[in-house]
Design a protein around this motif. Structure first.
Motif, PDB file in Angstrom:
ATOM      1  N   GLU A 102     -93.851 -47.915  96.641  1.00  0.00           N
ATOM      2  CA  GLU A 102     -93.506 -46.938  95.610  1.00  0.00           C
ATOM      3  C   GLU A 102     -94.628 -46.747  94.604  1.00  0.00           C
ATOM      4  O   GLU A 102     -94.952 -45.650  94.232  1.00  0.00           O
ATOM      5  CB  GLU A 102     -92.230 -47.354  94.881  1.00  0.00           C
ATOM      6  N   LYS A 105     -99.930 -45.921  92.927  1.00  0.00           N
ATOM      7  CA  LYS A 105    -100.477 -44.981  93.903  1.00  0.00           C
ATOM      8  C   LYS A 105    -101.782 -45.544  94.467  1.00  0.00           C
ATOM      9  O   LYS A 105    -102.600 -46.091  93.728  1.00  0.00           O
ATOM     10  CB  LYS A 105    -100.741 -43.607  93.265  1.00  0.00           C
ATOM     11  N   THR A 133     -97.627 -43.952 101.736  1.00  0.00           N
ATOM     12  CA  THR A 133     -96.427 -43.157 101.514  1.00  0.00           C
ATOM     13  C   THR A 133     -95.437 -43.998 100.730  1.00  0.00           C
ATOM     14  O   THR A 133     -95.614 -45.202 100.583  1.00  0.00           O
ATOM     15  CB  THR A 133     -95.829 -42.664 102.855  1.00  0.00           C
ATOM     16  N   THR A 134     -94.402 -43.363 100.235  1.00  0.00           N
ATOM     17  CA  THR A 134     -93.369 -44.077  99.494  1.00  0.00           C
ATOM     18  C   THR A 134     -92.123 -44.205 100.364  1.00  0.00           C
ATOM     19  O   THR A 134     -92.052 -43.631 101.457  1.00  0.00           O
ATOM     20  CB  THR A 134     -92.993 -43.341  98.196  1.00  0.00           C
ATOM     21  N   GLY A 135     -91.146 -44.897  99.841  1.00  0.00           N
ATOM     22  CA  GLY A 135     -89.860 -45.006 100.529  1.00  0.00           C
ATOM     23  C   GLY A 135     -88.868 -43.965 100.058  1.00  0.00           C
ATOM     24  O   GLY A 135     -87.704 -44.003 100.457  1.00  0.00           O
ATOM     25  N   GLU A 136     -89.318 -43.038  99.198  1.00  0.00           N
ATOM     26  CA  GLU A 136     -88.452 -41.977  98.670  1.00  0.00           C
ATOM     27  C   GLU A 136     -87.162 -42.549  98.085  1.00  0.00           C
ATOM     28  O   GLU A 136     -86.093 -41.957  98.217  1.00  0.00           O
ATOM     29  CB  GLU A 136     -88.132 -40.946  99.769  1.00  0.00           C
ATOM     30  N   GLY A 137     -87.274 -43.739  97.458  1.00  0.00           N
ATOM     31  CA  GLY A 137     -86.114 -44.353  96.823  1.00  0.00           C
ATOM     32  C   GLY A 137     -85.183 -45.082  97.776  1.00  0.00           C
ATOM     33  O   GLY A 137     -84.161 -45.612  97.355  1.00  0.00           O
ATOM     34  N   GLY A 142     -88.339 -48.427  98.739  1.00  0.00           N
ATOM     35  CA  GLY A 142     -87.921 -47.423  97.767  1.00  0.00           C
ATOM     36  C   GLY A 142     -87.422 -48.006  96.461  1.00  0.00           C
ATOM     37  O   GLY A 142     -87.587 -47.397  95.399  1.00  0.00           O
TER      38      GLY A 142
END
Length: 157
Positions: A102, A105, A133-137, A142
Motif C-alpha cells: 500500500e 510508493k 501495485t497496491t492491494g486496493e484495500g 490492502g
C-alpha cells in the motif's frame, strides 16, 4: 536450453525494522519482519531462479532455522544463488517482478532497485523489471499489514 521459474514471498510489516526491497532501504515507518533482512522482492527472485533450475526453494538453501542466516543480507543470498546457477551451467537472462504494498510508493526507488538487483544478478539493469501495485484495500496487503512480491526469471544454459 532456456528455462523459466516463478517465485513469491510475503512478510509482515512491523515497527522497528528497516524496509528493504531489492537490496535498497526504503524510507518507511514500518519494516518487514523475518529471520533475514526480510527482503520479499529479493526472496521472490531467488525462488524464481532456483525454480527455473529445479534446485528447490529459498528455505531449502537458507533455512530460517539456521542462525547463519539471522539478519542476512538477501542480496548476498541472491549472489550465492547466481553462483550456484553458474556452477550448474546456467546464466540469468532476465527477471521481471512485482511488489504488492500500500505504501510507501515505490516509484522513486524502482530504478535504484533494478540497478542493485542487476549488479547481484550479473545482468544489465535493462533486463530487470521492477513493478509495484497496491492491494486496493483488500487482504493483508490492502490493510497495510504486510508486503508481497512475485517474480519470473529466465535462465539459459
Amino acid at each position: 536450453m532456456t528455462r523459466v521459474g516463478t517465485g513469491w514471498d510475503s512478510h509482515r510489516l512491523v515497527a522497528g525494522r528497516p524496509l528493504i526491497l531489492g537490496g535498497v532501504q526504503i524510507e518507511s515507518e514500518l519494516g518487514l519482519d523475518g529471520h533475514s533482512d526480510a527482503d520479499v522482492l529479493t526472496h521472490a527472485i531467488i525462488d524464481a531462479l532456483l525454480g527455473a533450475a529445479a534446485l528447490g526453494d529459498i528455505g531449502s538453501h537458507f533455512p530460517d532455522t539456521d542462525e547463519r542466516y539471522k539478519g542476512a543480507d538477501s542480496i548476498e543470498l541472491l549472489r550465492a544463488v547466481v553462483a550456484l546457477l553458474g556452477e550448474k551451467g546456467y546464466s540469468v537472462g532476465n527477471v521481471d517482478s512485482t511488489v504488492l504494498m500500500e505504501r510507501p510508493k515505490l516509484a522513486p526507488y524502482k530504478r535504484q532497485i533494478a540497478e542493485r538487483l542487476a549488479e547481484a544478478l550479473g545482468i544489465s539493469a535493462d533486463a530487470v523489471g521492477v513493478k509495484a501495485t497496491t492491494g486496493e484495500g483488500l487482504g493483508f496487503v490492502g490493510r497495510g499489514e504486510g508486503v508481497a512480491a512475485s517474480a519470473v526469471a529466465l535462465i539459459e544454459g
